[in-house]
Scaffold this motif. Structure first.
Motif, mmCIF file in Angstrom:
data_model
loop_
_atom_site.group_PDB
_atom_site.id
_atom_site.type_symbol
_atom_site.label_atom_id
_atom_site.label_comp_id
_atom_site.label_asym_id
_atom_site.label_seq_id
_atom_site.Cartn_x
_atom_site.Cartn_y
_atom_site.Cartn_z
ATOM 1 N N GLY A 104 24.270 -76.096 -67.418
ATOM 2 C CA GLY A 104 23.898 -74.694 -67.576
ATOM 3 C C GLY A 104 23.311 -74.036 -66.345
ATOM 4 N N ALA A 105 22.614 -74.817 -65.521
ATOM 5 C CA ALA A 105 22.012 -74.254 -64.311
ATOM 6 C C ALA A 105 22.953 -74.287 -63.121
ATOM 7 C CB ALA A 105 20.719 -74.997 -63.970
ATOM 8 N N LEU A 106 24.181 -74.762 -63.328
ATOM 9 C CA LEU A 106 25.129 -74.846 -62.214
ATOM 10 C C LEU A 106 25.396 -73.493 -61.549
ATOM 11 C CD1 LEU A 106 27.113 -76.404 -60.427
ATOM 12 C CD2 LEU A 106 28.821 -76.168 -62.250
ATOM 13 N N PRO A 107 25.612 -72.404 -62.295
ATOM 14 C CA PRO A 107 25.853 -71.125 -61.614
ATOM 15 C C PRO A 107 24.692 -70.704 -60.714
ATOM 16 C CG PRO A 107 26.492 -70.976 -63.901
ATOM 17 C CD PRO A 107 25.768 -72.274 -63.756
ATOM 18 N N ALA A 108 23.459 -70.867 -61.195
ATOM 19 C CA ALA A 108 22.299 -70.504 -60.385
ATOM 20 C C ALA A 108 22.196 -71.392 -59.157
ATOM 21 C CB ALA A 108 21.024 -70.607 -61.233
ATOM 22 N N LEU A 109 22.486 -72.681 -59.319
ATOM 23 C CA LEU A 109 22.430 -73.595 -58.189
ATOM 24 C C LEU A 109 23.567 -73.326 -57.213
ATOM 25 C CD1 LEU A 109 21.331 -76.065 -56.717
ATOM 26 C CD2 LEU A 109 22.679 -77.507 -58.274
ATOM 27 N N ALA A 110 24.764 -73.152 -57.732
ATOM 28 C CA ALA A 110 25.925 -72.940 -56.866
ATOM 29 C C ALA A 110 25.782 -71.666 -56.041
ATOM 30 C CB ALA A 110 27.197 -72.885 -57.706
ATOM 31 N N ALA A 111 25.099 -70.649 -56.591
ATOM 32 C CA ALA A 111 24.898 -69.397 -55.854
ATOM 33 C C ALA A 111 24.055 -69.618 -54.606
ATOM 34 C CB ALA A 111 24.238 -68.364 -56.764
ATOM 35 N N LYS A 112 23.181 -70.627 -54.661
ATOM 36 C CA LYS A 112 22.337 -70.939 -53.501
ATOM 37 C C LYS A 112 22.948 -72.053 -52.639
ATOM 38 C CE LYS A 112 18.799 -68.226 -54.566
ATOM 39 N NZ LYS A 112 18.334 -67.114 -53.684
ATOM 40 N N ALA A 113 23.547 -73.036 -53.314
ATOM 41 C CA ALA A 113 24.159 -74.157 -52.597
ATOM 42 C C ALA A 113 25.618 -73.805 -52.327
ATOM 43 C CB ALA A 113 24.032 -75.427 -53.431
ATOM 44 N N LYS A 114 25.838 -72.892 -51.424
ATOM 45 C CA LYS A 114 27.150 -72.272 -51.261
ATOM 46 C C LYS A 114 28.203 -73.208 -50.683
ATOM 47 C CE LYS A 114 25.115 -67.687 -50.834
ATOM 48 N NZ LYS A 114 24.935 -66.476 -49.991
ATOM 49 N N LYS A 115 27.779 -74.263 -50.004
ATOM 50 C CA LYS A 115 28.747 -75.175 -49.391
ATOM 51 C C LYS A 115 28.997 -76.417 -50.238
ATOM 52 C CE LYS A 115 26.268 -75.436 -45.668
ATOM 53 N NZ LYS A 115 25.776 -75.822 -44.313
ATOM 54 N N ALA A 116 28.258 -76.564 -51.315
ATOM 55 C CA ALA A 116 28.342 -77.794 -52.112
ATOM 56 C C ALA A 116 29.672 -77.906 -52.834
ATOM 57 C CB ALA A 116 27.192 -77.835 -53.110
ATOM 58 N N LYS A 117 30.233 -79.092 -52.802
ATOM 59 C CA LYS A 117 31.440 -79.397 -53.574
ATOM 60 C C LYS A 117 31.019 -79.898 -54.951
ATOM 61 C CE LYS A 117 33.900 -80.859 -49.378
ATOM 62 N NZ LYS A 117 32.734 -80.798 -48.464
ATOM 63 N N ILE A 118 31.760 -79.530 -55.968
ATOM 64 C CA ILE A 118 31.427 -79.911 -57.335
ATOM 65 C C ILE A 118 32.274 -81.117 -57.721
ATOM 66 C CG2 ILE A 118 31.343 -79.161 -59.750
ATOM 67 C CD1 ILE A 118 31.109 -76.255 -58.595
ATOM 68 N N VAL A 119 31.617 -82.188 -58.122
ATOM 69 C CA VAL A 119 32.273 -83.459 -58.407
ATOM 70 C C VAL A 119 32.328 -83.658 -59.923
ATOM 71 C CG1 VAL A 119 32.235 -85.953 -58.016
ATOM 72 C CG2 VAL A 119 31.330 -84.388 -56.259
ATOM 73 N N THR A 120 33.530 -83.786 -60.459
ATOM 74 C CA THR A 120 33.672 -83.948 -61.902
ATOM 75 C C THR A 120 35.083 -84.443 -62.217
ATOM 76 O OG1 THR A 120 33.261 -82.854 -64.034
ATOM 77 C CG2 THR A 120 34.408 -81.565 -62.351
ATOM 78 N N THR A 121 35.386 -84.586 -63.503
ATOM 79 C CA THR A 121 36.734 -84.998 -63.914
ATOM 80 C C THR A 121 37.682 -83.804 -63.862
ATOM 81 O OG1 THR A 121 36.259 -84.537 -66.236
ATOM 82 C CG2 THR A 121 35.791 -86.773 -65.450
ATOM 83 N N GLU A 122 38.969 -84.092 -64.017
ATOM 84 C CA GLU A 122 39.966 -83.017 -64.018
ATOM 85 C C GLU A 122 39.679 -82.013 -65.124
ATOM 86 O OE1 GLU A 122 42.864 -80.611 -63.037
ATOM 87 O OE2 GLU A 122 42.699 -82.497 -61.914
ATOM 88 N N LEU A 123 39.454 -82.503 -66.337
ATOM 89 C CA LEU A 123 39.145 -81.600 -67.439
ATOM 90 C C LEU A 123 37.829 -80.895 -67.208
ATOM 91 C CD1 LEU A 123 39.727 -80.384 -70.198
ATOM 92 C CD2 LEU A 123 38.782 -82.470 -71.251
ATOM 93 N N GLY A 124 36.855 -81.613 -66.660
ATOM 94 C CA GLY A 124 35.572 -80.987 -66.355
ATOM 95 C C GLY A 124 35.712 -79.819 -65.406
ATOM 96 N N SER A 125 36.570 -79.962 -64.396
ATOM 97 C CA SER A 125 36.760 -78.876 -63.434
ATOM 98 C C SER A 125 37.360 -77.648 -64.099
ATOM 99 C CB SER A 125 37.653 -79.338 -62.275
ATOM 100 O OG SER A 125 39.000 -79.511 -62.691
ATOM 101 N N GLN A 126 38.334 -77.876 -64.997
ATOM 102 C CA GLN A 126 38.948 -76.745 -65.699
ATOM 103 C C GLN A 126 37.924 -76.013 -66.550
ATOM 104 O OE1 GLN A 126 42.236 -78.413 -67.924
ATOM 105 N NE2 GLN A 126 43.043 -79.477 -66.130
#
Length: 408
Positions: A84-106
């Motif tokens: 749930g906090a991923l959008p808030a974190l991603a807005a600040k961590a602008k270069k971070a790659k998100i690591v997850t499964t194929e379905l998770g990414s979708q």
């Protein structure tokens, strides 16, 4: 608040000591949302916190690290209490790659409009060097949703399994060896409510981690298990084994077919059932005695009833049989409808109605979503002609039905 739990590894989560609404329950002892920061040469976050605490989470994290320095964000499970906090974190961590499964990414892309972000898709046994530590990943579908995975830090001998091995307690002391009160029953209750409906997948998960050296389990709810971590794996092993009463459950599979396609669906359902330890009695109603079939259903632990569709209706003797079921005690046994079709497929609707009227516990999409979170359309099972994708779904549906019967 942050707490160091290992070399360069920090708990950066949230203790929620309210009476927390959760899955139509109230968590009387609260819970924690455990997130972890690995302060390596390539700083990495493993899971976040509930969406309600996104801003607070990022503000606290910024006391430890500049979010722009974060290189990876691992999301083991996309439910809002972890991602749930991923959008808030991603807005600040602008270069971070998100690591997850194929379905998770979708799911994350659709949920949080992250189509523009870079994702690292991982599969069973994949590794990721985060600069001084090596993470290994294992897919653990349906523990407790389809996209779930777990993460293992090799150097720390620490498992980050998200919901698996969790406990709903507002554990301010964080570690199980510092627990101020009893928590083992809460651990077992969590397993029973969240994991038990997915027992075969628990067994798969245990097999995948069996070769790992695990000294600490850092889940996403409740205590970090740094004392006797192996004993909690042992508990999952014990609780996920067959009931031990040595009674093989039985399911009756009955159907009528026009061109043989519904018979093929029945065969794949039977394979899914038998692969999961269920004994089956299969009847093509074209040649079966209705009274004999009724007696077998009476003695069975579950029923799968199928029909092809002709002129928006059932075919053969299916309706005759279903009418007989009102006169036998079904005692809340599980039942579900299936069938093949060419251009409509209404037979399964009529079958479901009869099953419900007879008093069966009808397994359908509403039931599966509401009880075990399976969001794939499995029942009522409606297969177009004999297409292979439908047959694969039938086999999977048989396995899910088997687990429901086994746990009933």
């Amino acid at each position: 608040m942050s707490v160091q739990i290992n070399d360069k590894v920090y708990w950066v989560g949230k203790v929620d000591d309210r009476k927390v609404p959760f899955h139509r329950l109230i968590l009387e002892r609260g819970t924690t949302y455990n997130s972890y920061l690995l302060m390596t040469d390539k700083p990495t976050i493993i899971d976040t916190v509930d969406i309600a605490f996104g801003r607070e989470y990022v503000d606290n994290l910024m006391k430890l690290i500049n979010p722009e320095a974060i290189e990876y964000i691992v999301i083991n499970h996309v439910e809002p209490d972890h991602a749930g906090a991923l959008p808030a974190l991603a807005a600040k961590a602008k270069k971070a790659k998100i690591v997850t499964t194929e379905l998770g990414s979708q799911l994350l892309k659709d949920m949080f409009r992250l189509h523009h972000r870079e994702f690292v898709i991982v599969r069973d046994g994949d590794s990721l060097d985060i600069g001084g530590k090596t993470l290994k990943f294992f897919e653990t579908p349906y523990l407790h949703t389809g996209e779930t995975m777990i993460t293992y830090s090799a150097e720390d001998k620490t498992l980050f399994p998200c919901d698996i091995f969790s406990t709903h307690i507002a554990a301010g002391e964080l570690f199980n060896d510092l627990a101020q009160g009893e928590y083992l029953e809460d651990f077992k209750v969590y397993y029973k409510l969240i994991m038990a409906p997915h027992r075969p997948y628990v067994r798969d998960m245990l097999d995948k981690i069996s070769a790992l050296e695990i000294e600490m389990i850092a889940p996403s709810h409740g205590y970090i298990l740094r004392e006797n971590a192996a004993s909690f794996i042992g508990l999952y092993d014990d609780m996920s084994k067959d009931s031990g009463n040595n009674k093989t459950k039985k399911v009756a599979v009955v159907y009528s077919t026009m061109t043989g396609n519904t018979a093929k669906v029945a065969q794949r359902l039977v394979k899914g059932l038998e692969d999961n330890g269920i004994a089956t009695s299969v009847f093509n109603l074209k040649s079966a005695d209705i009274k004999e079939v009724t007696e077998v259903i009476k003695e069975s632990d579950g029923l799968l009833a199928g029909s092809s569709t002709k002129y928006a209706d059932m075919v053969g003797s299916v309706e005759e049989l279903l009418k007989e079921l009102k006169d036998i005690p079904v005692e809340g046994k599980f039942a579900a409808a299936f069938g093949s079709y060419g251009w409509s497929g209404e037979a399964i609707v009529h079958i479901e109605n009869y099953l419900a009227d007879a008093g069966f516990k009808v397994v359908n999409q509403n039931y599966l979503v509401g009880t075990i979170g399976v969001d794939e359309q499995l029942f009522p099972l409606r297969v177009k002609f004999d297409r292979e994708e439908g047959m694969e779904t039938a086999e999977k549906a048989g396995g899910v039905f088997a687990e429901l019967v086994n746990s009933n």
